[in-house]
Design a protein around this motif. Structure first.
Motif, PDB file in Angstrom:
ATOM      1  N   ASP A 311       0.824  -1.196   0.000  1.00 44.56           N
ATOM      2  CA  ASP A 311       0.000   0.000   0.000  1.00 44.56           C
ATOM      3  C   ASP A 311       0.865   1.256   0.000  1.00 44.56           C
ATOM      4  N   VAL A 312       0.262   2.358  -0.452  1.00 47.01           N
ATOM      5  CA  VAL A 312       0.897   3.667  -0.376  1.00 47.01           C
ATOM      6  C   VAL A 312      -0.124   4.644   0.179  1.00 47.01           C
ATOM      7  N   VAL A 317       2.535   9.955  -4.993  1.00 51.46           N
ATOM      8  CA  VAL A 317       3.213   8.722  -5.384  1.00 51.46           C
ATOM      9  C   VAL A 317       4.276   9.118  -6.402  1.00 51.46           C
ATOM     10  N   TYR A 320       5.919   3.955  -8.115  1.00 47.28           N
ATOM     11  CA  TYR A 320       5.417   2.746  -7.451  1.00 47.28           C
ATOM     12  C   TYR A 320       5.515   1.585  -8.428  1.00 47.28           C
TER      13      TYR A 320
END
Length: 625
Positions: A311-312, A317, A320
């Motif tokens: 998860d982020v 972001v 990723y």
């Protein structure tokens, strides 16, 4: 048309986000009934929002494809509100041809095709004659520009059911209303195709991209959807600058039947997702995901994923990768190259009909198997001598031989900045057939709707120091031998960059065929690709001589590679290459034995199938730099 930016401050960090420019305010075409169908003038549409224009629009779509006229043409829709009461369908089931149409509205916000409330039909516009069983992947060149589709209050109706193979484009289109799916890329065998500078507003699902053969989304905005913005499964989707607003879930990458090999594969570069479910993620990933430069606000987290990438939380972001980074050399960074990204330059649409020149008036004739090089050059010379800007070919029709022929070289020079086919501008080349852009050309030269389609394509060469070459909806072979930039949009083209430092940006590239050396060759240049589908055997992309290549989203369909065929999918020879988001499949046949071959100095390494190993791949990132 200019790009504009908005500065956003999130968690104390300042970000400048690029958004889609406004579409052209107005476009026109010359008064040439052999090349252009005017919906009001020629077919009696009213465009007043009161009269039913369904029949006129349907006739225009058929005529653009060449049905009943034996010649493909542009369907031009002047500004107005066009009331429809049933689905507009490209090609009826009895039609054998799968070519076209070429639909251009006068302006995106001025041309509104509006479905009656309560019509309860499947879609307002459908670019395949059937709802299921496509029959083949032979439906090409769906070309739709500058209009609005209004579903009205029809909760079970899609805006556009979009189906197109190899080339197909929705550009500067708005889809709105209280409907089911804004753009439904439906049925198997669909794709690849491109959705660019599009706005979708007010559906249950904004865009559904499922069970396809590659799709590219460039500068798309989705807002006010009731469930999800973008939904992907059984497909590879390349995404650039996606905005999703006021929608519970921005992106859902699905895992059908818990089978990884049909999971969605998505590569996103640039995104802004705001005002969603405060208890949920902006991106729900069950498949393969590469994401870069995504900003999230109004969600609990940026990414929720059970993959190794995890998860982020967000709000930004930076980069990723959902799965293990694939590398042949340990010193390769576990991240992408991050080449500079440029959007296509603006080529102003010529709104003075007097500045359009028809090459047919200078002797170009399709279907006679005579060389049209001299006629096309004469048209360009005439236009340049009188400071005119556009040279066009009338669309072809009928059965083979139905093409224009180019056996020699044509120089594009002076004020000529746009060469366009009005309909299917089919040109087949001899061995020396070539268009040349050089230092005597206009600052930006654009080719549009020029296709060889099954024959030898002409070469278009940018040998200039600083002129820019743009191709849109063309399958010309692209050759770079100078320093000028090249942009390729929605093209099934082979590409070769021979000049050190020359740069090319491609959006929706579909090279096909067999090659020992590469359908796409980057020899010392900079090559950036958003969305690539290919099929066949042999090398797809070769990067050599210090070149740098970056590809977002690859759907590779193999015909079956014999055990003795050791040609790699990607060939890197003392150069740099990264691929983000790749799916390779081959039904009832072996896949590539060698996925990547990489040479550094005198050392060569390969990603080769091991005995008994599943040949299909789903990679989030290959790093070869």
């Amino acid at each position: 048309m200019s790009l504009w930016f908005q500065v956003v401050v999130l968690a104390g960090v300042v970000f400048a986000l690029a958004f889609s420019p406004a579409p052209p305010r107005s476009i026109i075409f010359p008064n040439d009934p052999e090349a252009v169908i005017d919906l009001k003038r020629d077919l009696g549409a009213k465009g007043d929002g009161i009269h039913d224009d369904t029949e006129a629009l349907q006739r225009g779509i058929h005529m653009s494809c060449g049905r009943g006229t034996n010649r493909t043409k542009v369907l031009y829709i002047p500004n107005g509100i066009y009331r429809v009461t049933k689905t507009l369908i490209v090609n009826s089931p009895e039609d054998r041809s799968g070519i076209g149409p070429w639909i251009y509205g006068q302006s995106r916000d001025g041309v509104i095709i509006k479905l009656d409330d309560g019509a309860n039909v499947g879609a307002v516009l459908q670019t395949h004659p059937r709802d299921e069983n496509p029959g083949s992947a032979d439906w090409f060149m769906r070309t739709i520009y500058n209009l609005t589709i209004d579903v009205g209050n029809n909760p079970n109706t899609d805006g556009i059911r979009f189906f197109s193979n190899n080339t197909g484009i929705l550009k500067n289109v708005r889809v709105r209303g209280r409907g089911r799916i804004g753009i439904n890329s439906f049925m198997g065998l669909n794709g690849p195709n491109l959705i660019q500078d599009v706005i979708v507003e007010g559906f249950e699902v904004g865009i559904r991209s499922e069970w396809m053969w590659g799709q590219t989304l460039s500068r798309v905005t989705i807002r006010n959807c009731r469930r999800v913005g973008l939904e992907v499964e059984g497909n590879t989707v390349a995404v650039e600058n996606l905005v999703v607003e006021n929608t519970p879930l921005a992106v859902h990458i699905k895992l059908p039947q818990d089978w990884f090999w049909w999971a969605g594969v998505v590569a996103i570069v640039g995104g802004r997702f705001v005002n969603g479910d405060p208890n949920g993620p902006a991106i729900l990933n069950e498949g393969v995901l590469y994401a870069r430069n995504v900003i999230v606000s109004g969600f609990k987290m940026a990414i929720r994923s059970k993959t190794p990438g995890g998860d982020v939380v967000g709000p930004k972001v930076s980069e990723y990768v959902s799965h293990e980074v694939k590398r042949l050399f340990d010193e390769a960074p576990p991240r992408a190259i991050k080449l500079p990204i440029k959007r296509e330059p603006t080529v102003p649409w010529e709104t003075n009909p007097q500045n359009w020149v028809c090459a047919n008036d200078f002797g170009a004739v399709y279907g006679d198997n005579k060389d049209d090089t001299e006629a096309i050059q004469k048209a360009i010379d005439f236009a340049a001598s009188r400071r005119k800007t556009v040279v066009y070919l009338r669309g072809i029709g009928g059965h083979d031989p139905n093409w224009y022929t180019l056996n020699g070289e044509v120089r594009v020079h002076g004020t000529v900045r746009h060469i366009i086919g009005l309909g299917f501008g089919r040109i087949i080349a001899g061995e020396n057939g070539k268009f040349i852009v050089d230092d005597q050309s206009a600052p930006v030269v654009k080719f549009e709707n020029i296709q060889a389609f099954g024959g030898r394509p002409p070469i278009v060469e940018n040998r200039s120091k600083n002129r820019t070459l743009v191709l849109e909806n063309c399958d010309l072979k692209v050759l770079g031998t100078g320093k000028g930039d090249i942009f390729v949009t929605n093209c099934p083209s082979h590409v070769e960059i021979r000049s050190k430092g020359q740069s090319l940006w491609a959006r929706q590239l579909n090279p096909e065929g067999d090659s020992d050396i590469g359908l796409v060759i980057n020899s010392g240049g900079n090559l950036w690709i958003l969305g690539m589908k290919s099929e066949g055997r042999g090398v797809r992309i070769r990067t050599e001589n210090g070149g740098r290549t970056e590809v977002f989203g690859v759907f590779m369909y193999g015909f079956g590679t014999p055990p003795e065929d050791n040609r790699p999918l990607f060939d890197i020879d003392n150069a740099q290459m990264c691929v983000m988001g790749i799916r390779e499949i081959a039904f009832n046949a072996p896949t590539y034995n060698v996925k990547v071959r990489e040479r550094r100095g005198n050392e060569t390494r390969e990603f080769r199938l091991k005995p008994g190993e599943h040949g299909w791949i789903g990679w989030a990132l290959y790093s070869g730099w």
